[in-house]
Design an enzyme around this catalytic site. Sequence first.
Site, PDB file in Angstrom:
ATOM      1  N   ASP A  36       0.620  -1.112  -0.009  1.00 39.38           N
ATOM      2  CA  ASP A  36      -0.313  -0.123   0.515  1.00 39.38           C
ATOM      3  C   ASP A  36       0.958   1.100   0.368  1.00 39.38           C
ATOM      4  OD1 ASP A  36      -2.134  -1.653   0.077  1.00 39.38           O
ATOM      5  OD2 ASP A  36      -2.519  -1.275   1.746  1.00 39.38           O
ATOM      6  N   TYR A  37       2.086   1.104   0.463  1.00 46.92           N
ATOM      7  CA  TYR A  37       2.507   1.732   0.706  1.00 46.92           C
ATOM      8  C   TYR A  37       3.327   2.291  -0.423  1.00 46.92           C
ATOM      9  CZ  TYR A  37       6.695   5.222   2.146  1.00 46.92           C
ATOM     10  OH  TYR A  37       7.414   6.155   2.654  1.00 46.92           O
ATOM     11  N   ASP A  40       0.840   4.298  -2.305  1.00 46.04           N
ATOM     12  CA  ASP A  40       0.245   5.676  -2.531  1.00 46.04           C
ATOM     13  C   ASP A  40       1.502   6.560  -2.885  1.00 46.04           C
ATOM     14  OD1 ASP A  40      -2.005   4.732  -1.044  1.00 46.04           O
ATOM     15  OD2 ASP A  40      -0.811   4.707   0.612  1.00 46.04           O
ATOM     16  N   GLU A 115     -28.801 -14.677 -14.436  1.00 44.64           N
ATOM     17  CA  GLU A 115     -27.569 -13.826 -13.811  1.00 44.64           C
ATOM     18  C   GLU A 115     -28.634 -13.259 -12.263  1.00 44.64           C
ATOM     19  OE1 GLU A 115     -27.261 -10.400 -16.388  1.00 44.64           O
ATOM     20  OE2 GLU A 115     -26.285 -12.019 -17.873  1.00 44.64           O
ATOM     21  N   ASP A 119     -30.075  -4.348  -7.780  1.00 45.66           N
ATOM     22  CA  ASP A 119     -31.349  -3.317  -7.222  1.00 45.66           C
ATOM     23  C   ASP A 119     -30.604  -1.928  -7.223  1.00 45.66           C
ATOM     24  OD1 ASP A 119     -33.687  -2.151  -6.606  1.00 45.66           O
ATOM     25  OD2 ASP A 119     -33.535  -3.434  -4.550  1.00 45.66           O
ATOM     26  N   ARG A 138     -29.484   6.029 -16.781  1.00 42.49           N
ATOM     27  CA  ARG A 138     -31.143   5.732 -17.924  1.00 42.49           C
ATOM     28  C   ARG A 138     -32.017   6.800 -18.639  1.00 42.49           C
ATOM     29  NH1 ARG A 138     -36.174   3.797 -17.406  1.00 42.49           N
ATOM     30  NH2 ARG A 138     -36.465   1.506 -19.444  1.00 42.49           N
ATOM     31  N   GLU A 174     -24.719  -1.814 -13.539  1.00 46.51           N
ATOM     32  CA  GLU A 174     -25.576  -1.301 -12.703  1.00 46.51           C
ATOM     33  C   GLU A 174     -24.703  -1.077 -11.376  1.00 46.51           C
ATOM     34  OE1 GLU A 174     -29.340  -1.801 -12.746  1.00 46.51           O
ATOM     35  OE2 GLU A 174     -29.923  -1.377 -10.788  1.00 46.51           O
ATOM     36  N   TYR A 226     -23.810  -5.897 -16.655  1.00 45.51           N
ATOM     37  CA  TYR A 226     -24.706  -7.306 -16.962  1.00 45.51           C
ATOM     38  C   TYR A 226     -25.133  -7.313 -18.716  1.00 45.51           C
ATOM     39  CZ  TYR A 226     -28.334  -3.405 -16.230  1.00 45.51           C
ATOM     40  OH  TYR A 226     -28.541  -2.384 -16.321  1.00 45.51           O
ATOM     41  N   LYS A 313     -38.618 -10.970 -10.027  1.00 46.93           N
ATOM     42  CA  LYS A 313     -38.650 -10.563  -8.915  1.00 46.93           C
ATOM     43  C   LYS A 313     -39.441 -11.247  -7.734  1.00 46.93           C
ATOM     44  CE  LYS A 313     -39.561  -5.366  -9.943  1.00 46.93           C
ATOM     45  NZ  LYS A 313     -39.180  -4.487  -9.415  1.00 46.93           N
ATOM     46  N   CYS A 407     -47.088  18.992  20.614  1.00 45.15           N
ATOM     47  CA  CYS A 407     -45.881  18.108  21.525  1.00 45.15           C
ATOM     48  C   CYS A 407     -47.158  16.735  22.260  1.00 45.15           C
ATOM     49  CB  CYS A 407     -45.145  18.624  21.783  1.00 45.15           C
ATOM     50  SG  CYS A 407     -44.327  17.005  22.525  1.00 45.15           S
ATOM     51  N   CYS A 410     -44.600  17.482  25.317  1.00 41.53           N
ATOM     52  CA  CYS A 410     -44.827  19.327  26.599  1.00 41.53           C
ATOM     53  C   CYS A 410     -46.059  19.525  25.568  1.00 41.53           C
ATOM     54  CB  CYS A 410     -43.310  19.510  25.903  1.00 41.53           C
ATOM     55  SG  CYS A 410     -43.450  20.761  24.406  1.00 41.53           S
ATOM     56  N   CYS A 425     -41.297  20.051  17.043  1.00 42.70           N
ATOM     57  CA  CYS A 425     -41.796  20.480  17.977  1.00 42.70           C
ATOM     58  C   CYS A 425     -41.008  21.292  18.707  1.00 42.70           C
ATOM     59  CB  CYS A 425     -41.798  19.726  19.568  1.00 42.70           C
ATOM     60  SG  CYS A 425     -41.419  20.310  21.167  1.00 42.70           S
ATOM     61  N   CYS A 431     -38.427  19.860  25.807  1.00 41.67           N
ATOM     62  CA  CYS A 431     -39.509  18.944  25.747  1.00 41.67           C
ATOM     63  C   CYS A 431     -38.557  17.846  26.722  1.00 41.67           C
ATOM     64  CB  CYS A 431     -40.341  19.468  24.268  1.00 41.67           C
ATOM     65  SG  CYS A 431     -41.090  18.004  24.029  1.00 41.67           S
TER      66      CYS A 431
HETATM   67  S1  IVH Z   1     -30.125  -6.925 -18.662  1.00 42.70           S
HETATM   68  C1  IVH Z   1     -32.171  -4.754 -22.487  1.00 42.70           C
HETATM   69  N1  IVH Z   1     -29.373  -7.790 -16.344  1.00 42.70           N
HETATM   70  O1  IVH Z   1     -32.674  -4.133 -14.320  1.00 42.70           O
HETATM   71  C2  IVH Z   1     -31.630  -5.488 -21.399  1.00 42.70           C
HETATM   72  N2  IVH Z   1     -30.588  -5.803 -16.061  1.00 42.70           N
HETATM   73  O2  IVH Z   1     -35.512  -3.223 -16.610  1.00 42.70           O
HETATM   74  C3  IVH Z   1     -30.295  -4.743 -20.153  1.00 42.70           C
HETATM   75  N3  IVH Z   1     -31.747  -5.309 -13.845  1.00 42.70           N
HETATM   76  O3  IVH Z   1     -32.776  -1.231 -15.546  1.00 42.70           O
HETATM   77  C4  IVH Z   1     -30.955  -4.895 -18.770  1.00 42.70           C
HETATM   78  N4  IVH Z   1     -29.610  -6.337 -12.708  1.00 42.70           N
HETATM   79  O4  IVH Z   1     -30.819  -1.161 -14.446  1.00 42.70           O
HETATM   80  C5  IVH Z   1     -29.942  -6.745 -17.316  1.00 42.70           C
HETATM   81  N5  IVH Z   1     -28.405  -8.659 -14.357  1.00 42.70           N
HETATM   82  C6  IVH Z   1     -29.002  -7.340 -15.219  1.00 42.70           C
HETATM   83  C7  IVH Z   1     -29.907  -6.529 -14.496  1.00 42.70           C
HETATM   84  C8  IVH Z   1     -30.213  -5.424 -14.818  1.00 42.70           C
HETATM   85  C9  IVH Z   1     -30.612  -5.159 -13.052  1.00 42.70           C
HETATM   86  C10 IVH Z   1     -31.771  -3.665 -13.989  1.00 42.70           C
HETATM   87  C11 IVH Z   1     -31.230  -3.290 -15.052  1.00 42.70           C
HETATM   88  C12 IVH Z   1     -32.612  -2.514 -16.131  1.00 42.70           C
HETATM   89  C13 IVH Z   1     -34.145  -3.183 -14.927  1.00 42.70           C
HETATM   90  C14 IVH Z   1     -35.022  -4.183 -15.893  1.00 42.70           C
END
Ligand code: IVH
Length: 682
Positions: A36-37, A40, A115, A119, A138, A174, A226, A313, A407, A410, A425, A431
């Site tokens: 690391d040093y 840096d 895959e 989120d 997006r 993502e 992805y 989902k 409140c 108080c 409040c 309070c």
């Molecule tokens: S593929 C044309 N793969 O989910 C296909 N999307 O509506 C492009 N997301 O807005 C998307 N994980 O941001 C793909 N493994 C994954 C993903 C993924 C998350 C998101 C992506 C997209 C939304 C799907």
Amino acid sequence: MAETTPNVQERIDRLIRDINRHNYQYYMLDNPTISDYDFDQLLQELIDLEAAHPELRRPDSPTQRVGGEVTKRFETVEHLHPMQSLGNTYSQGDLIEFDRRVRELLAVTPEYVCELKYDGVAISLIYENGTLVRAVTRGDGTRGDVVTANVRTIRTIPLQLQGDFPPLLEVRGEIIMPFSSFEQLNAEREEIGEPPFANPRNAASGSLKLQDSAEVAKRGLDFKLYFALGEQLPCSNHFDRLLKLHEWGFRKPDVMEKVGDLNGIYDFLNTWDEKRKALPYPIDGVVIKVNDFDQQRQVGATAKSPRWAIAYKFKAERVSTKLLSVDFQVGRTGIVTPVANLSPVSLAGTVVKRATLNNGDFMAEMDIREGDSLFVEKGGEIIPKIVGVDLKKRNPDAQRVPFVTHCPVCGAELQRAEGEAGVFCPNADHCAPQIKGRLEHFIARKAMNIDSLGEGKIDMLYANGLVKNIADLYSLTYEQLFGLEKVIEDDNGKTKTISFREKTVQNILSGIEASKQVPFERVLFALGIRFVGEVTAKKLARHFETMDAVANAPAEELTAVEDVGERVAESIIAYFNDTENLGILMRLRDAGLQFELNKEENLPVSQTLAGKSIVVSGVFSIPRDTVKELVEKHGGKNVSSISKNTAFVLAGEKMGPEKRKKAESLGIPIVSEEEFRTMIGE
Ligand code: IVH
């Protein structure tokens, strides 16, 4: 300068190449090949060179990782290819339909790739000749915001590709915030009275839109790849292409599986519905894609989304339970939060009895009525959330649950803060929960660190009328404390009385006494001024040096301090304009608390280097930061690049050759560590 530039450019190129390679080894392969040093040292040399030659700074320079660029308004641009979204489903039945349609269109059974569905926030990364030139959100799918400076701070996004990359490449993925970063961020926000983010996705999205990229760099964001687009890209299928992207410098997806049929898909999603609980970042489902590109083209897309992929989902676990009553809680800063008391119900492994109703607007929007049954969800492994009313179970005569106007503790009339959803409040000084909250904040470890007191003891002192504000702590006497009693209930509902004995009282008093030595910056933090967290307090203390100077500073002087914006300045001014606060401060000063920056620690021990700008470069027998502290302690000023105003270059071993050349060409003396020590009399 004109003469040295080609050499400097070469050195910068070399440093960028080396640092990027080390970063790749470290972040992508988890296999560092340099200490690391030493790392840096390389980075510092590059920072110094770029500061001296801003015109030579390259967009792929690893110094961009630490941020610093400030974007006032994000430019919007059109995407090279529209960013489509995926068809969503929550039911395994829909997957049967998806698979059936794909097979019908292809007339064969395809291979699928499964895959994780990350989120976070979708991002498009544009690489021209291997260099990251643009990162775009997006947006509406056609146009998005350019957030390049912020995205460059994310370590798992390569700034420069390696190997046989194509001239133009668009990579999509993502941006996510891992749970650990999310929790840390929210803890910091709560400490300074900022509302916490509801979930990691909102936190990631908020972070990407920060104006100061140096702030983004601290947020601990990560990137999950992805998808890739471009002309004449290698590979005939999605799986291989993501592996190819790994060769070019991206992290391999943590999870990616080829399956041959619906059973394989089910196995994958059932496994990950369970295993996601142990993942360090949030996912909200899985994505299933046809692997082969020719087959993808054959299956095609609708205007909105591809037909060759689908997102499944995970269901957030949801139950319905009866609302028993609503409590209105008052926090340290006076904000009133409605909390639902629920008929206890088991949800995703825990029993839920209470859940927040956030604020009055939320209650009105949900139209929550007395005796309603509420739907409670636990998604994203976070705290339970009320998501709606079970209207089938509503009594048609039920009345709305009113929000308190005064409140509940108080009785003061509540006020609405401008531009905020919550009410508060205003009776801060009288309070109880606000007073107790401030006392608890004051004694906390990072503040005055009076660990012989805790929440329970503060309660006792307050209940007995011994402390009403933080200054009262310093008037407590042995006689007042000895024998103080409290009735407590143990887990089995049995009550017992505890009372303060000699040892407890001595501990409390000596803890309070010791706090008088706590440095000024922590005293300033301990006061609990809204929006003044630990870091801001430190910056204010260093800048103003005394409590009086902070108290008397006008807004424009306050906002000159790093991290202090208008809202923070306003809050500081309001605090020091309050007569009650001024009375408390006077008593704290009389009690002997530190109201000034510690002279010994922060003021120079000599003026030997007064008025001298010094460049510290190379490796020393002690850490370089300690050398820089020595410079300051003796009145000198550290600067990063050599100019004609530099007094001397303090050179350790392995000082960069460019620095040496520059110093020589400007006739700036080069001083060794030993000579320096003699100079400052060590
Ligand atoms: S593929 C044309 N793969 O989910 C296909 N999307 O509506 C492009 N997301 O807005 C998307 N994980 O941001 C793909 N493994 C994954 C993903 C993924 C998350 C998101 C992506 C997209 C939304 C799907």
